[in-house]
Write an enzyme that holds these catalytic residues in place. Sequence first.
Site, PDB file in Angstrom:
ATOM      1  N   CYS A   1      94.344 119.378  66.442  1.00 44.47           N
ATOM      2  CA  CYS A   1      94.377 118.046  67.055  1.00 44.47           C
ATOM      3  C   CYS A   1      93.005 117.374  66.878  1.00 44.47           C
ATOM      4  CB  CYS A   1      94.797 118.186  68.514  1.00 44.47           C
ATOM      5  SG  CYS A   1      94.898 116.675  69.465  1.00 44.47           S
TER       6      CYS A   1
ATOM      7  N   ASP B   1     105.757 114.383  64.995  1.00 47.56           N
ATOM      8  CA  ASP B   1     104.519 114.201  65.749  1.00 47.56           C
ATOM      9  C   ASP B   1     104.431 112.763  66.248  1.00 47.56           C
ATOM     10  OD1 ASP B   1     101.843 113.954  66.618  1.00 47.56           O
ATOM     11  OD2 ASP B   1     101.166 115.456  65.165  1.00 47.56           O
TER      12      ASP B   1
ATOM     13  N   HIS C   1     103.782 117.727  67.834  1.00 50.95           N
ATOM     14  CA  HIS C   1     102.329 117.867  67.891  1.00 50.95           C
ATOM     15  C   HIS C   1     101.931 119.129  68.660  1.00 50.95           C
ATOM     16  CE1 HIS C   1      98.284 116.089  67.606  1.00 50.95           C
ATOM     17  NE2 HIS C   1      98.071 116.644  68.783  1.00 50.95           N
TER      18      HIS C   1
END
Length: 244
Positions: free
Chosen positions: A131, A178, A211
């Site tokens: 991330c 995502d 994600h």
Amino acid sequence: MANELRPCPCGIGDRFDYEGCGQEVQVEHIKAYVCKPASTDKAVIVIHDIFGWQLPNTRYMADMLAANGYIATCPDFFAGKKPWKPSDDWSKFDDWLKTRDARKINKEADAVLKYLKEQCGAKKLGVVGFCWGGVAVHHLMMTYPELKAGVSLYGLIKDSDDISNLLNPTFFIFAEKDDFIPLHQVTLLEQKLKKNCKVDYEVKIYPGQTHGFVHRKREDINPQDKPYIEEGRKDMINWLNKYV
């Protein structure tokens, strides 16, 4: 209430009860989590997401890398600033993020690289990040030639023309579903790398995943997700094994 419209992406299958196998150390001006195998000169820097260096999920990844023969260290790249919490107000996230620029971490990276070389005997170095840390990996792979391999997981540098200037092989992992990184942005990255990149790279999209799937979901959380979680982790390790 502030989070109902934008739920925290780590809300599924957390490992918040995981206890790491390593130890915390002081590395110049920052703290770091370190897990070492018996004997090796290979090391990997593990860069945390917005939830910080103490997140058990990320330490689980560091321990996994150590079990595969790497000195794994997860430093506090926020340098003492508070990490984001799932309960924080998402309307304030953009302001929070401005004070934690993933492309302004060279001071911390310098300290960690020195520590790994001088204190841990590391001669071969790689980096992985998740991330926010995925963005940081992309930056470091364009900055530090001693990093022989990088794996950027669901992190993307935006609004920049230099994203293809990689110095060494870099693997980019993305999730098909995502909410934070639309697929058209991944396509743009691929196009720029194909046109300008001079080193090995790979961009891979994992079907049906969201994600954070590699380090935030447990392998047993959803039967249909398990193969992709395991594949993402295996791909990460294989890339490091090939180039570090």
